[in-house]
Design an enzyme around this catalytic site. Structure first.
Site, mmCIF file in Angstrom:
data_model
loop_
_atom_site.group_PDB
_atom_site.id
_atom_site.type_symbol
_atom_site.label_atom_id
_atom_site.label_comp_id
_atom_site.label_asym_id
_atom_site.label_seq_id
_atom_site.Cartn_x
_atom_site.Cartn_y
_atom_site.Cartn_z
ATOM 1 N N ARG A 21 0.840 -1.214 0.000
ATOM 2 C CA ARG A 21 0.000 0.000 0.000
ATOM 3 C C ARG A 21 0.874 1.264 0.000
ATOM 4 O O ARG A 21 0.620 2.223 -0.746
ATOM 5 C CB ARG A 21 -0.886 -0.040 1.245
ATOM 6 N N ARG A 72 8.267 -19.202 -3.748
ATOM 7 C CA ARG A 72 9.732 -19.365 -3.699
ATOM 8 C C ARG A 72 10.106 -19.947 -5.061
ATOM 9 O O ARG A 72 9.786 -21.088 -5.356
ATOM 10 C CB ARG A 72 10.133 -20.315 -2.578
ATOM 11 N N ILE A 126 9.507 -13.004 8.915
ATOM 12 C CA ILE A 126 9.321 -13.083 10.370
ATOM 13 C C ILE A 126 10.605 -13.496 11.089
ATOM 14 O O ILE A 126 10.726 -13.307 12.288
ATOM 15 C CB ILE A 126 8.169 -14.030 10.779
ATOM 16 N N ASP A 127 11.574 -14.059 10.352
ATOM 17 C CA ASP A 127 12.766 -14.619 11.014
ATOM 18 C C ASP A 127 13.722 -13.570 11.585
ATOM 19 O O ASP A 127 14.556 -13.877 12.428
ATOM 20 C CB ASP A 127 13.560 -15.482 10.022
ATOM 21 N N ARG A 162 3.162 -29.549 34.124
ATOM 22 C CA ARG A 162 3.813 -30.148 32.957
ATOM 23 C C ARG A 162 4.946 -29.263 32.443
ATOM 24 O O ARG A 162 4.957 -28.053 32.696
ATOM 25 C CB ARG A 162 2.796 -30.318 31.829
ATOM 26 N N GLU A 187 11.975 -21.373 30.466
ATOM 27 C CA GLU A 187 13.059 -21.853 31.333
ATOM 28 C C GLU A 187 14.350 -22.057 30.548
ATOM 29 O O GLU A 187 15.442 -21.917 31.082
ATOM 30 C CB GLU A 187 12.652 -23.165 32.015
ATOM 31 N N ARG A 211 13.371 -27.016 42.045
ATOM 32 C CA ARG A 211 13.210 -25.708 42.701
ATOM 33 C C ARG A 211 11.736 -25.386 42.963
ATOM 34 O O ARG A 211 11.401 -24.294 43.397
ATOM 35 C CB ARG A 211 13.859 -24.609 41.856
ATOM 36 N N ARG A 255 2.982 -17.075 11.115
ATOM 37 C CA ARG A 255 3.149 -16.166 9.970
ATOM 38 C C ARG A 255 1.884 -15.379 9.656
ATOM 39 O O ARG A 255 1.942 -14.393 8.902
ATOM 40 C CB ARG A 255 3.573 -16.971 8.734
HETATM 41 O O1 F6P Z 1 11.484 -17.627 6.395
HETATM 42 C C1 F6P Z 1 10.305 -17.604 7.092
HETATM 43 C C2 F6P Z 1 9.887 -18.997 7.485
HETATM 44 O O2 F6P Z 1 8.656 -18.907 8.171
HETATM 45 C C3 F6P Z 1 10.888 -19.795 8.309
HETATM 46 O O3 F6P Z 1 10.882 -19.464 9.674
HETATM 47 C C4 F6P Z 1 10.447 -21.200 8.038
HETATM 48 O O4 F6P Z 1 11.506 -22.100 8.211
HETATM 49 C C5 F6P Z 1 10.029 -21.135 6.599
HETATM 50 O O5 F6P Z 1 9.673 -19.793 6.337
HETATM 51 C C6 F6P Z 1 8.896 -22.067 6.246
HETATM 52 O O6 F6P Z 1 8.698 -21.995 4.888
HETATM 53 P P1 F6P Z 1 7.444 -22.630 4.130
HETATM 54 O O7 F6P Z 1 6.267 -21.755 4.416
HETATM 55 O O8 F6P Z 1 7.821 -22.591 2.703
HETATM 56 O O9 F6P Z 1 7.224 -23.981 4.694
#
Ligand code: F6P
Length: 322
Positions: A21, A72, A126-127, A162, A187, A211, A255
Site C-alpha cells: 500500500r 519461492r 518473520i525470522d 507439565r 526456562e 526448585r 506467519r
Molecule cells: O522464512 C520464514 C519462514 O517462516 C521460516 O521461519 C520457516 O523455516 C520457513 O519460512 C517455512 O517456509 P514454508 O512456508 O515454505 O514452509
C-alpha cells in the site's frame, strides 16, 4: 521513472500488505504508475502483472498475508531465468521494481540490479535474519503471536504441572526463539546459534522441578539441530525430569494474523523510502531501520552478511529464567 512494479516474495509476513500500500500510494504521489506482480518471481517469469491504483490497495493495511501472493521460485537463481524476467518487465514497460521479502528475495533483487535493472528491496520476513535492518516487516507481529501462545501454554502447563517443548519458526536463526523465551518467561531456549544437548535440556527441566516450579517451558527454534519429537520421547523416558512432557509445534500460525502497530509503521515507512530511492535513481539498495534512522543499505552487503543476536541476550534469558 514512469512505471514501477512491486512484488512480495519468499515466506509471507504480516505487514507486507501495508508495504504494498505504501509503495503504491507513494508512487502515485510521485506521478509513477504501479504494476503488481502476482506470486513473486514466478509471476514475473510468466508476465502475471496487474495494474494497481489507490483503490486497489484500499482496505489491505490491516490484513495479514499478501494480496499479491508469494512464491519461492528457483528459476530466478539462474542467469537465463533472470534474463527472462527482465524481458517480461521490459515488455510491460516497467522500468523499476520493489521486491518485498527475505534474504533469498534480496538476492534475486540484486541479480536483476546487476543486469542493469533498477531494483530496491524491502526487508520482510518473520525470522529477522536480514542484514542491515534492526527489524524486518512481520517480526514484531510473529513475536507477539508466539508470546500469546506461550502465555496460553503456561496456563495449562501450570494446571497440570507439565513441561512444554514449544517449537517456533526460524530456519537459520533463533531470533524468534530467543526473544520469545525472554518475553514469554521460558526456562530454556535452544537455537541454531546456541545449541543444547538433550541431557542439558533435561538437566534444566530437572532444576526447575526441584526448585518447585509448577511448570517449565523450553523454546526450541525450528532450525536447532535437536529434534523436538525425539527430545519429547527422551524426556518422557527420564522420570527424574519430574514434569509430564508435552510438545507443541506452533508452525505457520506464526506467519498469519493482523500486523501489529509496529509492523504497519515499519512497512509504511520502508515502502515509502523504497519508492523515494527509485525516484531518485537509486538501485541495488534496501531501506533498513538502524536505531531511529532509515539507511539505504547496499544489497551486496545485505546478501553476504548474516544477522545474529548479541550473546548478551542469551545471558538475559538465562538470568531471568532463574
Ligand atoms: O522464512 C520464514 C519462514 O517462516 C521460516 O521461519 C520457516 O523455516 C520457513 O519460512 C517455512 O517456509 P514454508 O512456508 O515454505 O514452509
Amino acid at each position: 521513472m514512469k512505471r514501477v512494479a512491486v512484488m512480495t516474495s519468499g515466506g509471507d509476513a504480516p505487514g507486507m500488505n501495508a508495504a504494498i500500500r505504501a509503495v503504491v500510494r507513494t508512487a502515485l504521489e510521485f506521478g509513477i504508475e504501479v504494476i503488481g506482480v502476482r506470486q513473486a518471481f514466478s509471476g514475473c517469469l510468466n508476465g502475471d502483472f496487474q495494474p494497481l491504483d489507490s483503490v486497489a490497495v484500499s482496505g489491505i493495511l490491516q490484513r495479514g498475508g499478501t494480496v499479491l501472493q508469494t512464491a519461492r521460485e528457483e528459476e530466478i537463481r539462474t542467469l537465463s531465468g533472470q534474463r527472462k524476467a527482465l524481458r517480461r518487465l521490459n515488455e510491460a514497460g516497467i522500468d523499476g521494481m520493489v521486491v518485498i521479502g527475505g534474504g533469498g528475495s534480496m538476492a534475486g533483487a540484486l541479480a536483476l540490479h546487476k543486469l542493469g535493472f533498477k531494483v530496491v528491496g524491502v526487508p520482510g520476513s518473520i525470522d529477522n535474519d536480514i542484514w542491515g535492518t534492526d527489524m524486518s516487516i512481520g517480526v514484531d507481529t510473529a513475536l507477539n503471536t508466539i508470546i500469546d501462545a506461550l502465555d496460553r501454554i503456561r496456563d495449562t502447563a501450570t494446571s497440570h504441572q507439565r513441561a512444554f517443548l514449544v517449537e517456533v519458526m526460524g530456519r537459520n536463526t533463533g531470533y524468534l526463539a530467543l526473544m520469545s523465551s525472554i518475553l514469554g518467561g521460558a526456562e530454556i531456549v535452544v537455537t541454531p546459534e546456541r545449541e543444547a544437548t538433550m541431557e542439558e535440556i533435561a538437566d534444566s527441566l530437572i532444576d526447575s522441578y526441584t526448585r518447585g516450579k509448577s511448570h517449565a517451558i523450553a523454546v526450541i527454534a525450528e532450525g536447532a539441530s535437536v529434534s523436538t519429537t525425539k527430545l519429547a520421547d527422551y524426556l518422557e523416558s527420564h522420570p527424574q525430569v519430574g514434569f509430564e512432557i508435552r510438545l507443541s509445534i506452533l508452525g505457520h500460525m506464526q506467519r498469519g494474523g493482523r500486523p501489529s502497530a509496529f509492523d504497519r509503521r515499519l512497512a509504511s515507512i520502508l515502502g515509502m523510502r523504497a519508492l523515494e530511492a527509485l525516484r531518485d535513481g537509486q538501485s541495488g539498495v534496501m531501506p533498513g531501520m538502524q536505531g531511529r534512522e532509515i539507511h539505504q543499505v547496499p544489497l551486496e552487503e545485505v546478501v553476504v552478511n548474516e544477522r545474529h543476536m548479541s550473546d548478551w541476550y542469551y545471558d538475559l534469558a538465562h538470568i531471568l529464567s532463574r
